[in-house]
Enzyme design. Structure first.
Site, PDB file in Angstrom:
ATOM      1  N   CYS A 113       0.817  -1.226   0.000  1.00 20.02           N
ATOM      2  CA  CYS A 113       0.000   0.000   0.000  1.00 20.02           C
ATOM      3  C   CYS A 113       0.847   1.271   0.000  1.00 20.02           C
ATOM      4  CB  CYS A 113      -0.927   0.007   1.206  1.00 20.02           C
ATOM      5  SG  CYS A 113      -1.948  -1.457   1.276  1.00 20.02           S
ATOM      6  N   HIS A 254      -3.707   6.922   3.248  1.00 20.00           N
ATOM      7  CA  HIS A 254      -4.040   5.640   2.614  1.00 20.00           C
ATOM      8  C   HIS A 254      -5.442   5.245   3.077  1.00 20.00           C
ATOM      9  CE1 HIS A 254      -4.092   1.581   1.317  1.00 20.00           C
ATOM     10  NE2 HIS A 254      -3.827   1.043   2.491  1.00 20.00           N
ATOM     11  N   ASN A 284     -10.163  -0.426   0.021  1.00 14.35           N
ATOM     12  CA  ASN A 284      -8.703  -0.341   0.053  1.00 14.35           C
ATOM     13  C   ASN A 284      -8.153  -0.834  -1.287  1.00 14.35           C
ATOM     14  OD1 ASN A 284      -5.969  -0.677   0.505  1.00 14.35           O
ATOM     15  ND2 ASN A 284      -6.202  -1.721   2.468  1.00 14.35           N
TER      16      ASN A 284
HETATM   17  O1  UT7 Z   1      -3.780  -1.612   3.645  1.00 14.44           O
HETATM   18  C1  UT7 Z   1      -2.792  -2.299   4.321  1.00 14.44           C
HETATM   19  C2  UT7 Z   1      -2.854  -2.089   5.782  1.00 14.44           C
HETATM   20  N1  UT7 Z   1      -4.058  -2.676   6.293  1.00 14.44           N
HETATM   21  C3  UT7 Z   1      -4.705  -2.117   7.280  1.00 14.44           C
HETATM   22  O2  UT7 Z   1      -4.306  -1.065   7.733  1.00 14.44           O
HETATM   23  C4  UT7 Z   1      -5.885  -2.838   7.831  1.00 14.44           C
HETATM   24  C5  UT7 Z   1      -5.840  -2.787   9.330  1.00 14.44           C
HETATM   25  N2  UT7 Z   1      -6.883  -3.558   9.985  1.00 14.44           N
HETATM   26  C6  UT7 Z   1      -8.191  -3.265   9.947  1.00 14.44           C
HETATM   27  O3  UT7 Z   1      -8.606  -2.391   9.227  1.00 14.44           O
HETATM   28  C7  UT7 Z   1      -9.105  -3.994  10.897  1.00 14.44           C
HETATM   29  O4  UT7 Z   1      -8.321  -4.729  11.810  1.00 14.44           O
HETATM   30  C8  UT7 Z   1     -10.111  -4.944  10.196  1.00 14.44           C
HETATM   31  C9  UT7 Z   1     -11.167  -4.121   9.512  1.00 14.44           C
HETATM   32  C10 UT7 Z   1      -9.386  -5.819   9.195  1.00 14.44           C
HETATM   33  C11 UT7 Z   1     -10.801  -5.823  11.253  1.00 14.44           C
HETATM   34  O5  UT7 Z   1     -11.413  -5.014  12.251  1.00 14.44           O
HETATM   35  P1  UT7 Z   1     -11.175  -5.346  13.797  1.00 14.44           P
HETATM   36  O6  UT7 Z   1     -12.004  -4.394  14.548  1.00 14.44           O
HETATM   37  O7  UT7 Z   1      -9.703  -5.326  14.045  1.00 14.44           O
HETATM   38  O8  UT7 Z   1     -11.791  -6.793  13.929  1.00 14.44           O
HETATM   39  P2  UT7 Z   1     -11.089  -8.130  14.425  1.00 14.44           P
HETATM   40  O9  UT7 Z   1     -10.143  -8.625  13.388  1.00 14.44           O
HETATM   41  O10 UT7 Z   1     -10.568  -7.936  15.819  1.00 14.44           O
HETATM   42  O11 UT7 Z   1     -12.342  -9.101  14.458  1.00 14.44           O
HETATM   43  C12 UT7 Z   1     -13.430  -8.874  15.356  1.00 14.44           C
HETATM   44  C13 UT7 Z   1     -14.498  -9.911  15.097  1.00 14.44           C
HETATM   45  C14 UT7 Z   1     -13.948 -11.344  15.027  1.00 14.44           C
HETATM   46  O12 UT7 Z   1     -14.913 -12.194  15.621  1.00 14.44           O
HETATM   47  P3  UT7 Z   1     -14.725 -12.702  17.130  1.00 14.44           P
HETATM   48  O13 UT7 Z   1     -13.420 -13.451  17.150  1.00 14.44           O
HETATM   49  O14 UT7 Z   1     -14.686 -11.473  17.977  1.00 14.44           O
HETATM   50  O15 UT7 Z   1     -15.914 -13.566  17.342  1.00 14.44           O
HETATM   51  C15 UT7 Z   1     -13.897 -11.623  13.558  1.00 14.44           C
HETATM   52  O16 UT7 Z   1     -14.008 -12.993  13.261  1.00 14.44           O
HETATM   53  O17 UT7 Z   1     -15.113  -9.664  13.834  1.00 14.44           O
HETATM   54  C16 UT7 Z   1     -15.110 -10.876  13.062  1.00 14.44           C
HETATM   55  N3  UT7 Z   1     -15.037 -10.520  11.651  1.00 14.44           N
HETATM   56  C17 UT7 Z   1     -16.120 -10.260  10.905  1.00 14.44           C
HETATM   57  N4  UT7 Z   1     -17.438 -10.278  11.203  1.00 14.44           N
HETATM   58  C18 UT7 Z   1     -18.289  -9.955  10.209  1.00 14.44           C
HETATM   59  C19 UT7 Z   1     -13.929 -10.363  10.885  1.00 14.44           C
HETATM   60  N5  UT7 Z   1     -14.291 -10.008   9.638  1.00 14.44           N
HETATM   61  C20 UT7 Z   1     -15.641  -9.948   9.622  1.00 14.44           C
HETATM   62  C21 UT7 Z   1     -16.584  -9.629   8.632  1.00 14.44           C
HETATM   63  N6  UT7 Z   1     -17.894  -9.650   8.976  1.00 14.44           N
HETATM   64  N7  UT7 Z   1     -16.223  -9.297   7.382  1.00 14.44           N
END
Ligand code: UT7
Length: 330
Positions: A113, A254, A284
């Site tokens: 990115c 970004h 993204n």
């Molecule tokens: O561009 C390159 C750099 N990338 C970034 O900067 C991305 C950085 N990360 C993020 O933007 C965020 O971490 C995400 C959007 C990818 C995820 O958000 P989060 O608030 O960090 O969620 P998490 O990974 O901690 O997941 C929370 C919950 C999990 O369920 P449990 O374990 O709490 O039951 C996931 O399984 O959300 C669940 N989950 C989803 N639920 C519904 C993960 N993806 C999804 C989804 N729909 N698409």
């Protein structure tokens, strides 16, 4: 002599993928995606549309807007993690051919990115050293070619597209690229990774069966590192150039996640009306994210000649970077 950003262009593919479309594909919801990322839609390339096709469309616009002929482009740098071909030829060479440009130095860079900001850094050095006169820099991605549409943790995030710019010379510092910072830390290489088909896991039936060709991300770990690293990075570039955040006309981050953008903007003391935001509609788009965002604001008449921009990016590698520059386009 200084380097300057003379133009911006972009290409957005036509196939729109909404959150409600994704609800039918994986166990997710519009509510989750919007709350956690700010994304409502993203655009995908056709099956027969490649990274070079999108890059070419964006490049044509950037060259026209810079008021130069294609023959005057003497270097092409394409930032991409989704090149047309795995090893060679580079996407930059394919784009050069589509543009009818012969003889120019053309190569790809891989900085995920952060690719566009890295390319800006290289182009700035090329112009300031007198090595080249007009450098075409491109950020182009067909992320849909490495996204696993069964993996809800990644497939809701990414989109396709391309952005391009012409970097040329100016004598006027108040229209120049003041500074670009590009950094990395390979310790976190496993945060964003496509495990195959490189020399470590060459392409094979097993690789494909296990889906190792797809992008994987440790989202939450990446998120935490992104906010802290980006905040520190933008504070440093402002301090090094004796510029205050209130002097910035547009903060161009970004477009990975609205929550990351908003956290960094808040720490900078930037009100939302000075933040360029396209994550909601494009998602993204990796290396294409910043130039697509810039182009969107330019075409809406918001970014004007002389505006001071602060770019800031973060991605796989890990890589990150920031840039302070005046827009020098018409
Ligand atoms: O561009 C390159 C750099 N990338 C970034 O900067 C991305 C950085 N990360 C993020 O933007 C965020 O971490 C995400 C959007 C990818 C995820 O958000 P989060 O608030 O960090 O969620 P998490 O990974 O901690 O997941 C929370 C919950 C999990 O369920 P449990 O374990 O709490 O039951 C996931 O399984 O959300 C669940 N989950 C989803 N639920 C519904 C993960 N993806 C999804 C989804 N729909 N698409």
């Amino acid at each position: 002599m200084f380097a300057s950003l003379k133009s911006i262009g972009a290409y957005i593919p036509s196939k729109k993928l909404t959150n409600s479309d994704l609800e039918k594909m994986v166990d997710t919801s519009d509510e989750w995606i919007v709350q956690r990322t700010g994304i409502k839609s993203r655009y995908l390339a056709r099956d027969d549309e490649y990274t070079s096709d999108m890059a070419y469309e964006a490049a044509k616009v950037a060259i026209d807007r810079a008021g130069i002929s294609r023959d005057e482009v003497d270097a092409i740098i394409c930032a991409t993690i989704t090149p047309d071909y795995f090893c060679m030829p580079s996407t930059a060479c394919v784009v050069a051919d589509k543009l009818g440009i012969k003889g120019a130095m053309a190569f790809d860079i891989s900085a995920a990115c952060s690719g566009f900001v890295y390319a800006l850094n290289i182009a700035k050095s090329m112009i300031e050293s007198g090595m080249r006169k007009h450098v075409l820099i491109i950020g182009a991605e067909k992320m849909s070619s490495i996204v696993d549409y069964n993996d809800r943790t990644t497939c809701v995030l990414f989109g396709d597209g391309a952005g391009a710019a012409i970097i040329g010379a100016t004598d006027d510092k108040s229209r120049s690229i003041l500074d670009v910072k590009s950094s990395s830390d390979g310790e976190y290489q496993d945060f964003l990774v496509t495990e195959a088909c490189g020399s470590r896991n060459p392409c094979s039936k097993d690789v494909l069966k296990n889906g190792l060709q797809y992008l994987k991300m440790k989202g939450n770990e990446t998120f935490k590192l992104a906010v802290n690293t980006l905040t520190q990075d933008v504070f440093e570039i402002l301090k090094n150039n004796d510029i205050k955040s209130e002097d910035i006309d547009w903060f161009v981050p970004h477009q990975a996640n609205y929550r990351i953008i908003s956290a960094v903007a808040k720490k900078l003391g930037m009100s939302e009306d000075r933040v360029v935001l396209t994550v909601e509609k494009y998602g993204n788009t990796s290396a294409a994210s910043i130039p697509m965002a810039l182009n969107n604001w330019y075409e809406d008449g918001k970014i004007k000649n002389g505006d001071l921009l602060l770019l800031d990016t973060f991605g796989g590698g890990l890589t990150w970077g920031s840039a302070l520059l005046y827009f020098n386009g018409d």
